[in-house]
Design a protein around this motif. Structure first.
Motif, PDB file in Angstrom:
ATOM      1  N   LEU A 107      -1.781   2.517  -5.913  1.00  0.00           N
ATOM      2  CA  LEU A 107      -0.719   3.536  -5.899  1.00  0.00           C
ATOM      3  C   LEU A 107      -0.123   3.524  -4.502  1.00  0.00           C
ATOM      4  CD1 LEU A 107      -2.423   6.558  -7.734  1.00  0.00           C
ATOM      5  CD2 LEU A 107      -0.450   5.248  -8.544  1.00  0.00           C
ATOM      6  N   ASP A 108       1.176   3.796  -4.403  1.00  0.00           N
ATOM      7  CA  ASP A 108       1.833   3.849  -3.095  1.00  0.00           C
ATOM      8  C   ASP A 108       1.209   4.953  -2.244  1.00  0.00           C
ATOM      9  OD1 ASP A 108       3.550   1.910  -4.009  1.00  0.00           O
ATOM     10  OD2 ASP A 108       5.175   3.324  -4.493  1.00  0.00           O
ATOM     11  N   HIS A 189       6.095  -1.202  -6.870  1.00  0.00           N
ATOM     12  CA  HIS A 189       6.975  -0.021  -6.834  1.00  0.00           C
ATOM     13  C   HIS A 189       7.756   0.148  -8.147  1.00  0.00           C
ATOM     14  CE1 HIS A 189       5.919   0.296  -2.704  1.00  0.00           C
ATOM     15  NE2 HIS A 189       6.733  -0.648  -2.259  1.00  0.00           N
ATOM     16  N   VAL A 191       7.835   2.151 -10.833  1.00  0.00           N
ATOM     17  CA  VAL A 191       8.429   3.405 -11.317  1.00  0.00           C
ATOM     18  C   VAL A 191       9.630   3.777 -10.448  1.00  0.00           C
ATOM     19  CG1 VAL A 191       7.993   5.857 -11.720  1.00  0.00           C
ATOM     20  CG2 VAL A 191       6.241   4.163 -12.307  1.00  0.00           C
ATOM     21  N   LYS A 192       9.464   3.639  -9.133  1.00  0.00           N
ATOM     22  CA  LYS A 192      10.579   3.988  -8.231  1.00  0.00           C
ATOM     23  C   LYS A 192      11.781   3.084  -8.495  1.00  0.00           C
ATOM     24  CE  LYS A 192       7.494   5.705  -4.652  1.00  0.00           C
ATOM     25  NZ  LYS A 192       6.724   5.370  -3.467  1.00  0.00           N
ATOM     26  N   LEU A 205       5.389  11.282  -7.318  1.00  0.00           N
ATOM     27  CA  LEU A 205       4.885  10.373  -8.358  1.00  0.00           C
ATOM     28  C   LEU A 205       3.396  10.631  -8.518  1.00  0.00           C
ATOM     29  CD1 LEU A 205       5.415   7.886 -10.123  1.00  0.00           C
ATOM     30  CD2 LEU A 205       5.057   6.465  -8.131  1.00  0.00           C
TER      31      LEU A 205
HETATM   32  N1  URA Z   1       5.239   2.748  -9.364  1.00  0.00           N
HETATM   33  C1  URA Z   1       5.614   3.033  -8.107  1.00  0.00           C
HETATM   34  O1  URA Z   1       6.798   2.960  -7.759  1.00  0.00           O
HETATM   35  N2  URA Z   1       4.670   3.432  -7.228  1.00  0.00           N
HETATM   36  C2  URA Z   1       3.353   3.544  -7.553  1.00  0.00           C
HETATM   37  O2  URA Z   1       2.531   3.921  -6.705  1.00  0.00           O
HETATM   38  C3  URA Z   1       2.976   3.251  -8.877  1.00  0.00           C
HETATM   39  C4  URA Z   1       3.931   2.846  -9.749  1.00  0.00           C
END
Ligand code: URA
Length: 236
Positions: A107-108, A189, A191-192, A205
């Motif tokens: 995870l970020d 990244h 989801v972002k 997030l």
């Molecule tokens: N997607 C993201 O952009 N960041 C995460 O930490 C996990 C999934």
């Protein structure tokens, strides 16, 4: 995880108690028993469940799966100098285990929620291989209201600048700035970048599910050992 009989010195070292050289000292001092009898020979092959150190059973000899609710600002690396790591929250002995405890995916730094750690490389592969499409679910806070048409774009597979679009993903939102997103891959990244592709910025997030694991009632920063190995312990 290999459950065949193992050399005693190797077993103690792999569970993080000491180095193999130090194990010989422990054995000489009579601190280790096998089936209730003091054992002094480092090359005796033993089943982990038969061993006691200072009267206590071995600490998770058949492998560990830990579920953590990651704090914001912590990093999923064991490298020094990157800031506070998620590993720093775990018992020190576990950080000396071999094979080492690693995170299954990352995870970020700013992300929170469900993180799975294990010392079992086969499990890491099963949970993170791009071929397995393991589901991950996130609660996302955005800089603008969720738009109804985004769900269709995400369901079709949205392009995010890679050589191929994302796999179909499920987006749920009720008009506010909070959305729930389920994806089946783990690109950098991701989801972002998916929200950036529809013009939104992710402000928060939080992962709530990863394959069979859920973050549930774990407090921020807390962790638990997944049951099914040797019982359940927890920390915070
Ligand atoms: N997607 C993201 O952009 N960041 C995460 O930490 C996990 C999934």
């Amino acid at each position: 995880m290999d459950r065949r009989p193992r050399r005693l010195d190797q077993l103690l070292a792999s569970c993080g108690y000491c180095s193999r050289r130090e194990a010989r000292g422990w054995l000489r001092r009579g601190s280790v028993t096998v089936d209730g009898e003091v054992e002094r020979s480092p090359d005796r092959r033993v089943i982990a469940g038969s061993v006691r150190v200072a009267g206590e059973p071995l600490d998770h000899p058949d492998g560990l799966v830990v579920v953590m609710n990651k704090l914001p600002g912590t990093v999923c690396t064991r490298e020094e100098g990157e800031g506070e790591t998620v590993f720093a929250r775990l018992p020190e002995r576990w950080l000396r285990r071999h094979p080492p405890l690693v995170t299954a995916g990352r995870l970020d730094r700013d992300a929170t929620g469900l993180l799975v750690l294990t010392d079992d490389g086969d499990k890491v592969h099963a949970w993170t291989s791009p071929r397995r499409h393991v589901a991950k679910e996130y609660v996302v806070m955005l800089d603008r209201e969720v738009r109804a048409e985004w769900a269709g774009k995400f369901a079709e597979g949205i392009p995010i600048g890679d050589d191929r679009p994302c796999l179909p993903a499920r987006l749920e939102g009720e008009g506010g700035r909070e959305a729930r997103l389920e994806i089946h891959e783990g690109r950098h990244h991701q989801v972002k970048r998916m929200f950036a592709a529809v013009g939104a910025r992710v402000l928060g997030l939080h992962r709530v599910r990863f394959g069979p694991f859920v973050v549930g009632e774990l407090a921020p920063g807390a962790w638990r050992v997944e049951a099914g190995l040797e019982g359940r312990v927890a920390g915070g």
